[in-house]
Design a protein around this motif. Structure first.
Motif, PDB file in Angstrom:
ATOM      1  N   SER A  76       0.850  -1.185   0.000  1.00 54.03           N
ATOM      2  CA  SER A  76       0.000   0.000   0.000  1.00 54.03           C
ATOM      3  C   SER A  76       0.893   1.245   0.000  1.00 54.03           C
ATOM      4  CB  SER A  76      -0.887   0.011   1.245  1.00 54.03           C
ATOM      5  OG  SER A  76      -0.098   0.221   2.404  1.00 54.03           O
ATOM      6  N   LEU A  77       0.312   2.379  -0.332  1.00 55.71           N
ATOM      7  CA  LEU A  77       1.087   3.617  -0.303  1.00 55.71           C
ATOM      8  C   LEU A  77       1.543   3.936   1.112  1.00 55.71           C
ATOM      9  CD1 LEU A  77      -0.867   5.832  -2.868  1.00 55.71           C
ATOM     10  CD2 LEU A  77       1.207   4.474  -3.214  1.00 55.71           C
ATOM     11  N   LYS A  78       0.738   3.566   2.088  1.00 62.01           N
ATOM     12  CA  LYS A  78       1.130   3.767   3.488  1.00 62.01           C
ATOM     13  C   LYS A  78       2.373   2.927   3.807  1.00 62.01           C
ATOM     14  CE  LYS A  78      -0.489   3.347   8.195  1.00 62.01           C
ATOM     15  NZ  LYS A  78      -1.292   2.570   9.096  1.00 62.01           N
ATOM     16  N   GLU A  79       2.385   1.692   3.349  1.00 62.99           N
ATOM     17  CA  GLU A  79       3.545   0.821   3.585  1.00 62.99           C
ATOM     18  C   GLU A  79       4.783   1.349   2.864  1.00 62.99           C
ATOM     19  OE1 GLU A  79       1.445  -3.531   4.195  1.00 62.99           O
ATOM     20  OE2 GLU A  79       1.576  -2.696   2.172  1.00 62.99           O
ATOM     21  N   ILE A  80       4.589   1.858   1.659  1.00 67.82           N
ATOM     22  CA  ILE A  80       5.712   2.418   0.906  1.00 67.82           C
ATOM     23  C   ILE A  80       6.272   3.628   1.645  1.00 67.82           C
ATOM     24  CG2 ILE A  80       6.409   3.524  -1.263  1.00 67.82           C
ATOM     25  CD1 ILE A  80       4.228   1.764  -2.642  1.00 67.82           C
ATOM     26  N   SER A  85      15.956   1.059  11.677  1.00 67.54           N
ATOM     27  CA  SER A  85      16.959   0.083  11.249  1.00 67.54           C
ATOM     28  C   SER A  85      16.508  -0.741  10.051  1.00 67.54           C
ATOM     29  CB  SER A  85      17.273  -0.863  12.410  1.00 67.54           C
ATOM     30  OG  SER A  85      16.143  -1.678  12.656  1.00 67.54           O
ATOM     31  N   ILE A  86      17.445  -1.469   9.517  1.00 61.35           N
ATOM     32  CA  ILE A  86      17.171  -2.420   8.444  1.00 61.35           C
ATOM     33  C   ILE A  86      16.231  -3.500   8.933  1.00 61.35           C
ATOM     34  CG2 ILE A  86      19.181  -3.893   8.909  1.00 61.35           C
ATOM     35  CD1 ILE A  86      18.083  -3.019   5.393  1.00 61.35           C
ATOM     36  N   ASP A  87      16.264  -3.773  10.237  1.00 60.40           N
ATOM     37  CA  ASP A  87      15.363  -4.773  10.807  1.00 60.40           C
ATOM     38  C   ASP A  87      13.902  -4.389  10.586  1.00 60.40           C
ATOM     39  OD1 ASP A  87      17.508  -6.296  11.663  1.00 60.40           O
ATOM     40  OD2 ASP A  87      17.536  -5.399  13.667  1.00 60.40           O
ATOM     41  N   LYS A  88      13.614  -3.097  10.637  1.00 61.89           N
ATOM     42  CA  LYS A  88      12.250  -2.624  10.406  1.00 61.89           C
ATOM     43  C   LYS A  88      11.827  -2.899   8.963  1.00 61.89           C
ATOM     44  CE  LYS A  88       8.468  -0.375  11.348  1.00 61.89           C
ATOM     45  NZ  LYS A  88       7.432  -0.940  12.200  1.00 61.89           N
ATOM     46  N   LYS A  89      12.720  -2.652   8.022  1.00 56.58           N
ATOM     47  CA  LYS A  89      12.422  -2.946   6.618  1.00 56.58           C
ATOM     48  C   LYS A  89      12.160  -4.431   6.430  1.00 56.58           C
ATOM     49  CE  LYS A  89      15.200   0.653   4.452  1.00 56.58           C
ATOM     50  NZ  LYS A  89      16.311   0.922   3.548  1.00 56.58           N
ATOM     51  N   ILE A  90      13.014  -5.246   7.037  1.00 58.17           N
ATOM     52  CA  ILE A  90      12.864  -6.700   6.926  1.00 58.17           C
ATOM     53  C   ILE A  90      11.526  -7.134   7.522  1.00 58.17           C
ATOM     54  CG2 ILE A  90      13.790  -8.905   7.759  1.00 58.17           C
ATOM     55  CD1 ILE A  90      16.609  -7.593   7.457  1.00 58.17           C
ATOM     56  N   GLU A  91      11.166  -6.539   8.642  1.00 60.44           N
ATOM     57  CA  GLU A  91       9.882  -6.854   9.279  1.00 60.44           C
ATOM     58  C   GLU A  91       8.717  -6.519   8.346  1.00 60.44           C
ATOM     59  OE1 GLU A  91       7.053  -4.924  12.683  1.00 60.44           O
ATOM     60  OE2 GLU A  91       9.214  -4.800  13.010  1.00 60.44           O
ATOM     61  N   LEU A  92       8.790  -5.365   7.682  1.00 57.29           N
ATOM     62  CA  LEU A  92       7.732  -4.974   6.751  1.00 57.29           C
ATOM     63  C   LEU A  92       7.609  -5.954   5.592  1.00 57.29           C
ATOM     64  CD1 LEU A  92       8.406  -1.141   6.639  1.00 57.29           C
ATOM     65  CD2 LEU A  92       6.380  -2.250   7.606  1.00 57.29           C
ATOM     66  N   ILE A  93       8.741  -6.407   5.096  1.00 63.16           N
ATOM     67  CA  ILE A  93       8.725  -7.356   3.980  1.00 63.16           C
ATOM     68  C   ILE A  93       8.166  -8.701   4.427  1.00 63.16           C
ATOM     69  CG2 ILE A  93      10.193  -8.639   2.364  1.00 63.16           C
ATOM     70  CD1 ILE A  93      11.941  -6.053   2.231  1.00 63.16           C
ATOM     71  N   TYR A  94       8.566  -9.166   5.602  1.00 63.11           N
ATOM     72  CA  TYR A  94       8.013 -10.420   6.123  1.00 63.11           C
ATOM     73  C   TYR A  94       6.507 -10.312   6.334  1.00 63.11           C
ATOM     74  CZ  TYR A  94      12.297 -13.107   6.890  1.00 63.11           C
ATOM     75  OH  TYR A  94      13.448 -13.834   6.716  1.00 63.11           O
ATOM     76  N   ARG A  95       6.073  -9.162   6.826  1.00 64.53           N
ATOM     77  CA  ARG A  95       4.646  -8.946   7.037  1.00 64.53           C
ATOM     78  C   ARG A  95       3.897  -9.025   5.703  1.00 64.53           C
ATOM     79  NH1 ARG A  95       3.114  -3.361   9.325  1.00 64.53           N
ATOM     80  NH2 ARG A  95       5.097  -3.674  10.333  1.00 64.53           N
ATOM     81  N   LYS A  96       4.471  -8.429   4.659  1.00 64.49           N
ATOM     82  CA  LYS A  96       3.837  -8.460   3.342  1.00 64.49           C
ATOM     83  C   LYS A  96       3.809  -9.890   2.794  1.00 64.49           C
ATOM     84  CE  LYS A  96       2.146  -5.804   1.405  1.00 64.49           C
ATOM     85  NZ  LYS A  96       0.691  -5.529   1.372  1.00 64.49           N
ATOM     86  N   LEU A  97       4.894 -10.635   3.015  1.00 63.98           N
ATOM     87  CA  LEU A  97       4.919 -12.037   2.570  1.00 63.98           C
ATOM     88  C   LEU A  97       3.832 -12.852   3.272  1.00 63.98           C
ATOM     89  CD1 LEU A  97       8.755 -12.741   2.367  1.00 63.98           C
ATOM     90  CD2 LEU A  97       7.117 -12.711   0.465  1.00 63.98           C
ATOM     91  N   ALA A  98       3.628 -12.606   4.559  1.00 67.40           N
ATOM     92  CA  ALA A  98       2.584 -13.307   5.306  1.00 67.40           C
ATOM     93  C   ALA A  98       1.203 -12.965   4.750  1.00 67.40           C
ATOM     94  CB  ALA A  98       2.668 -12.961   6.785  1.00 67.40           C
TER      95      ALA A  98
END
Length: 131
Positions: free
Chosen positions: A61-65, A77-90
């Motif tokens: 979503s634009l909010k996620e972007i 941190s990069i951990d936050k980006k990774i968390e967002l990507i994992y959330r999207k994969l889920a």
């Protein structure tokens, strides 16, 4: 570059580019103002807009972007980006499961309808002769 040139280079409508700018998806570093206050975009904006277009097309979503972009700073941190990507994969996995369930239901409906139709045809095709 003027907005029409950016639009042609990215395949995004002028209104979409302006919307992204209003939403804060286009950092000021990509936009200068002429003396007449017209926007003048840097060539780097093309890559940035294509990135937005790509991640939006795969379900972000634009909010996620916006959240991912804000994490480009040192404060997140990069951990936050990774968390967002994992959330999207889920989310995508859940959507796939839902689509598979829907497909199974639709196939059952077709099978049942087909079976009913065949049964109806057999009943109507049967000729009864008096004995």
């Amino acid at each position: 570059m003027k907005i029409n040139e950016v639009s042609k280079a990215t395949g995004l409508a002028v209104s979409t580019i302006r919307f992204y700018e209003k939403q804060g998806l286009l950092p000021e570093k990509y936009i200068d103002r002429d003396d007449n206050n017209y926007r003048n975009y840097s060539f780097d904006v093309i890559e940035h807009l294509l990135m937005i277009k790509t991640v939006h097309s795969v379900g972000f979503s634009l909010k996620e972007i916006t959240e991912i972009q804000s994490s480009n700073g040192d404060d997140i941190s990069i951990d936050k980006k990774i968390e967002l990507i994992y959330r999207k994969l889920a989310e995508i996995e859940k959507q796939k499961e839902d689509l598979n369930k829907t497909e199974m239901i639709l196939r059952k409906m077709l099978t049942n309808k087909l079976n009913l139709k065949i049964s109806d045809e057999k009943i109507t095709d049967v000729t009864i002769y008096p004995s």
